[in-house]
Design an enzyme around this catalytic site. Structure first.
Site, PDB file in Angstrom:
ATOM      1  N   CYS A   1      40.893  16.295 -28.040  1.00  0.00           N
ATOM      2  CA  CYS A   1      40.510  16.267 -29.452  1.00  0.00           C
ATOM      3  C   CYS A   1      38.994  16.259 -29.612  1.00  0.00           C
ATOM      4  CB  CYS A   1      41.129  15.064 -30.143  1.00  0.00           C
ATOM      5  SG  CYS A   1      41.002  13.577 -29.187  1.00  0.00           S
TER       6      CYS A   1
ATOM      7  N   GLY B   1      47.913  14.448 -32.989  1.00  0.00           N
ATOM      8  CA  GLY B   1      48.436  15.817 -32.890  1.00  0.00           C
ATOM      9  C   GLY B   1      47.740  16.733 -33.865  1.00  0.00           C
TER      10      GLY B   1
ATOM     11  N   GLY C   1      50.235  15.777 -38.770  1.00  0.00           N
ATOM     12  CA  GLY C   1      49.736  14.486 -39.278  1.00  0.00           C
ATOM     13  C   GLY C   1      49.788  14.447 -40.790  1.00  0.00           C
TER      14      GLY C   1
ATOM     15  N   GLU D   1      45.451  10.799 -36.039  1.00  0.00           N
ATOM     16  CA  GLU D   1      44.222  11.341 -35.442  1.00  0.00           C
ATOM     17  C   GLU D   1      44.541  12.808 -35.181  1.00  0.00           C
ATOM     18  OE1 GLU D   1      42.442  12.908 -32.647  1.00  0.00           O
ATOM     19  OE2 GLU D   1      42.854  11.205 -31.311  1.00  0.00           O
TER      20      GLU D   1
ATOM     21  N   GLU E   1      40.275  24.845 -35.687  1.00  0.00           N
ATOM     22  CA  GLU E   1      40.273  24.323 -34.313  1.00  0.00           C
ATOM     23  C   GLU E   1      41.010  25.299 -33.399  1.00  0.00           C
ATOM     24  OE1 GLU E   1      41.447  20.183 -31.990  1.00  0.00           O
ATOM     25  OE2 GLU E   1      42.840  20.908 -33.487  1.00  0.00           O
TER      26      GLU E   1
HETATM   27  P1  NAP Z   1      52.240  18.470 -33.481  1.00  0.00           P
HETATM   28  O1  NAP Z   1      52.898  19.767 -33.730  1.00  0.00           O
HETATM   29  O2  NAP Z   1      51.421  17.914 -34.567  1.00  0.00           O
HETATM   30  O3  NAP Z   1      53.403  17.447 -33.057  1.00  0.00           O
HETATM   31  C1  NAP Z   1      53.112  16.105 -32.673  1.00  0.00           C
HETATM   32  C2  NAP Z   1      54.339  15.248 -32.927  1.00  0.00           C
HETATM   33  O4  NAP Z   1      54.531  15.131 -34.328  1.00  0.00           O
HETATM   34  C3  NAP Z   1      55.627  15.795 -32.354  1.00  0.00           C
HETATM   35  O5  NAP Z   1      56.394  14.712 -31.893  1.00  0.00           O
HETATM   36  C4  NAP Z   1      56.306  16.429 -33.552  1.00  0.00           C
HETATM   37  O6  NAP Z   1      57.705  16.328 -33.483  1.00  0.00           O
HETATM   38  C5  NAP Z   1      55.846  15.561 -34.690  1.00  0.00           C
HETATM   39  N1  NAP Z   1      55.754  16.322 -35.944  1.00  0.00           N
HETATM   40  C6  NAP Z   1      54.871  17.321 -36.226  1.00  0.00           C
HETATM   41  N2  NAP Z   1      55.047  17.758 -37.479  1.00  0.00           N
HETATM   42  C7  NAP Z   1      56.064  17.026 -37.996  1.00  0.00           C
HETATM   43  C8  NAP Z   1      56.713  17.015 -39.264  1.00  0.00           C
HETATM   44  N3  NAP Z   1      56.359  17.857 -40.220  1.00  0.00           N
HETATM   45  N4  NAP Z   1      57.706  16.139 -39.465  1.00  0.00           N
HETATM   46  C9  NAP Z   1      58.084  15.286 -38.479  1.00  0.00           C
HETATM   47  N5  NAP Z   1      57.511  15.265 -37.261  1.00  0.00           N
HETATM   48  C10 NAP Z   1      56.520  16.114 -37.009  1.00  0.00           C
HETATM   49  O7  NAP Z   1      51.286  18.547 -32.224  1.00  0.00           O
HETATM   50  P2  NAP Z   1      51.525  19.079 -30.739  1.00  0.00           P
HETATM   51  O8  NAP Z   1      52.933  19.440 -30.520  1.00  0.00           O
HETATM   52  O9  NAP Z   1      50.978  18.040 -29.872  1.00  0.00           O
HETATM   53  O10 NAP Z   1      50.602  20.352 -30.604  1.00  0.00           O
HETATM   54  C11 NAP Z   1      50.516  21.396 -31.543  1.00  0.00           C
HETATM   55  C12 NAP Z   1      49.061  21.688 -31.824  1.00  0.00           C
HETATM   56  O11 NAP Z   1      48.417  20.514 -32.320  1.00  0.00           O
HETATM   57  C13 NAP Z   1      48.201  22.041 -30.610  1.00  0.00           C
HETATM   58  O12 NAP Z   1      48.306  23.382 -30.246  1.00  0.00           O
HETATM   59  C14 NAP Z   1      46.827  21.687 -31.105  1.00  0.00           C
HETATM   60  O13 NAP Z   1      46.307  22.725 -31.877  1.00  0.00           O
HETATM   61  C15 NAP Z   1      47.053  20.480 -31.968  1.00  0.00           C
HETATM   62  N6  NAP Z   1      46.744  19.199 -31.259  1.00  0.00           N
HETATM   63  C16 NAP Z   1      45.586  18.595 -31.549  1.00  0.00           C
HETATM   64  C17 NAP Z   1      45.273  17.415 -30.922  1.00  0.00           C
HETATM   65  C18 NAP Z   1      44.003  16.721 -31.228  1.00  0.00           C
HETATM   66  O14 NAP Z   1      43.795  15.651 -30.699  1.00  0.00           O
HETATM   67  N7  NAP Z   1      43.152  17.270 -32.063  1.00  0.00           N
HETATM   68  C19 NAP Z   1      46.126  16.846 -29.973  1.00  0.00           C
HETATM   69  C20 NAP Z   1      47.324  17.484 -29.702  1.00  0.00           C
HETATM   70  C21 NAP Z   1      47.619  18.661 -30.367  1.00  0.00           C
HETATM   71  P3  NAP Z   1      58.686  17.548 -33.166  1.00  0.00           P
HETATM   72  O15 NAP Z   1      58.449  17.907 -31.737  1.00  0.00           O
HETATM   73  O16 NAP Z   1      60.005  16.964 -33.444  1.00  0.00           O
HETATM   74  O17 NAP Z   1      58.314  18.656 -34.114  1.00  0.00           O
END
Ligand code: NAP
Length: 508
Positions: free
Chosen positions: A301, A240, A245, A264, A392
């Site tokens: 990613c 994510g 992360g 990752e 990004e």
């Molecule tokens: P995310 O916000 O990092 O969330 C991914 C998971 O982690 C969710 O289940 C979220 O839970 C949990 N999480 C995030 N922050 C947390 C924290 N501080 N404490 C506990 N749990 C936490 O990623 P996303 O929702 O997939 O997408 C958001 C952005 O991430 C995208 O717009 C993109 O920019 C980036 N992304 C990058 C990649 C990559 O491979 N580079 C892939 C996907 C996304 P909750 O829903 O409970 O908050």
């Protein structure tokens, strides 16, 4: 049929009163099923069950774990069109992608099944005793790899199957002998429940202990935080954002017993295109890269978010051609409103920086969660002066940098944060001049691609999907391919052990 409930081991559970819904991003409407977010008591129950299951599962022979993994693959396929429909409804991704991703998921499960059907993956080492060694005798020492314990997997928003409930992290952890608790991604809770039901059926059919797998719903960090803090959780897999992360990594490091978090995260995946390559095959490169930048609505990613070139008239023509070809591709739906708003906000932040110009962008009316692809450009000098351009932009966007010469280009590569990939597009007659560039990339990335595109990650033993921070939290490990099993095990040595007590593969 989905129920909206958590799987705590093999039981459906809905003890809380907080629910969330998923969104159909194409129609921009909420899907009907409410999903019950797990309570702290349900989190505790899932981890306690996983801990109890671990004591049994860690000893289950590789051939039986292989049967379990193959049974999961079979049960996923048996979900048939119901799974494909749920996937497309919750992700906005087309049916072809759903079928392809299911194929990859099944392939990963079967690959790990093959891997653990024999003991080779443990790289067992046997050093026999030398009782008459001088001046001191040498003891008999035998080393193997053993599973860490219950693993929490955070499902990825952008791969509802291959990096989610039964994705690579889950398959590799189960293969290693670790029970798995998945924190489902709240954007595709229905897909998660269907796949979880397949895993539970497979566990029951192959006689695995209850608690070997749980699927926990939640949104808004509470559930994820509770899982990572639980003392009986021994490792975390995550795909994510960098902020997510990093937050989980920090949380895990602050525990009384710190645990590894294999996250990752973000990457802009620099692509270096030499002047000779531009001169010889500008149009072909522009066509290939317009396709790569927009593939999967840019939500990979490994999306090529940064293209480094050497300034010239031909390069300028290439950049314009790339922009025209990129915006000629039909706009596609993003994974959801929050991903779309992230794309818009992060892109706006990059193009607001000094010297950045938009070369081409899809204009006119566009549906709510669809993305307007675009290409921007900036001089190497402006890029070097401003790290805010390293942001990004998750979606169909790429920033093309016009470097003044090769020295500046390498300076830029040296100054980048860690990346998953780096790509070189060059001509054969230039090979002798590329060593410095290869050296610079080796220090910044996990995989270097030559005359290709970074999108498309093969699942095989030689794959490295992970790079220096912030591409991942531990660049020594991969999140894709059979090598990813190493994240969930630790080495152990047995000294002067009787045969009767040694693990089977280490016996004399
Ligand atoms: P995310 O916000 O990092 O969330 C991914 C998971 O982690 C969710 O289940 C979220 O839970 C949990 N999480 C995030 N922050 C947390 C924290 N501080 N404490 C506990 N749990 C936490 O990623 P996303 O929702 O997939 O997408 C958001 C952005 O991430 C995208 O717009 C993109 O920019 C980036 N992304 C990058 C990649 C990559 O491979 N580079 C892939 C996907 C996304 P909750 O829903 O409970 O908050």
């Amino acid at each position: 049929m989905i129920t909206g409930k958590n799987y705590i081991g093999n039981k459906l559970s809905a003890k809380g009163d907080v629910t969330h819904s998923t969104i159909n991003p194409k129609l921009n409407i909420e899907n009907p099923t409410p999903f019950f977010e797990a309570t702290q008591a349900e989190v505790n129950e899932a981890v306690t069950l996983a801990w109890d299951a671990f004591k049994v599962y860690r000893k289950v022979p590789g051939s039986k774990r292989a049967a379990f993994l193959n049974a999961i693959a079979d049960e996923i396929l048996a979900l048939d069109q119901e799974l494909i429909d749920m996937y497309t409804t919750e992700s906005g991704l087309p049916e072809g992608r759903a079928i392809g991703e299911r194929g990859r998921t099944v392939y990963q499960l079967r690959t790990f099944a093959d891997l653990v059907s024999n003991e080779d993956w443990r790289e067992n080492v046997i050093d026999e005793a030398i009782p008459d060694r001088e001046p001191l005798p040498k003891e008999d020492l035998r080393k193997t790899l053993i599973p860490l314990g219950p693993v929490v997997v955070f499902a990825a928003s952008n791969f509802p199957l291959a990096f989610s409930t039964a994705g690579g992290d889950t398959a590799s952890a189960l293969a290693a002998g670790c029970p798995v608790i998945v924190k489902a991604h709240a954007m595709h809770s229905g897909t998660a429940e269907l796949v979880a039901s397949a895993i539970i059926k497979a566990a029951e059919k192959t006689g695995m202990p209850n608690g070997v797998f749980s699927n926990i719903m939640g949104r808004g960090r509470t559930v994820g935080t509770a899982l990572v803090k639980h003392p009986k959780v021994k490792a975390v897999g995550f795909t994510g954002s960098i902020s997510g992360g990093r937050a989980l990594f920090d949380l895990a490091s602050q525990r009384e017993e710190p645990i590894p978090v294999f996250a990752e995260m973000g990457s802009i995946n620099p692509v270096i295109i030499t002047s000779k390559a531009v001169a010889k095959r500008s149009e072909a490169i522009a066509t290939t890269y317009a396709g790569s930048i927009t593939l999967g609505t840019g939500q990979f990613c490994t999306n090529p978010g940064l293209i480094l070139t050497i300034e010239s008239d031909k390069t300028q023509a290439f950049i314009e051609d790339l922009a025209n070809k990129t915006i000629a591709i039909e706009p596609q739906c993003m994974l959801g409103p929050n991903i779309k708003s992230g794309f818009v906000e992060n892109g706006e932040s990059v193009i607001a920086q000094e010297g950045v110009e938009v070369v081409g962008k899809i204009k006119g009316d566009i549906e709510a969660n669809y993305a307007a692809s675009y290409i921007a450009s900036v001089s190497g000098t402006d890029f070097l002066a401003n790290p805010k351009m390293h942001q990004e932009v998750f979606g169909p966007f790429s920033l093309v940098v016009r470097c003044k010469d090769e020295t500046q280009l390498i300076q830029i590569v040296d100054g980048l944060e860690g990346q998953l990939t780096g790509t070189i597009i060059a001509e054969e007659e230039e090979y002798a001049t590329l060593h410095d560039l290869v050296d610079a990339l080796e220090n910044r990335v996990g995989r270097i691609i030559f005359n290709g595109v970074p999108t498309g990650v093969e699942v095989c033993p030689s794959m490295q999907h992970g790079g220096p921070y912030p591409a991942s939290t531990d660049s020594r490990f991969t999140a894709v391919g059979t090598g990813s099993i190493k994240r969930w095990v630790r080495p152990i040595s047995y000294q002067s052990f009787p045969d009767a007590l040694l693990p089977m593969a280490l016996k004399r």
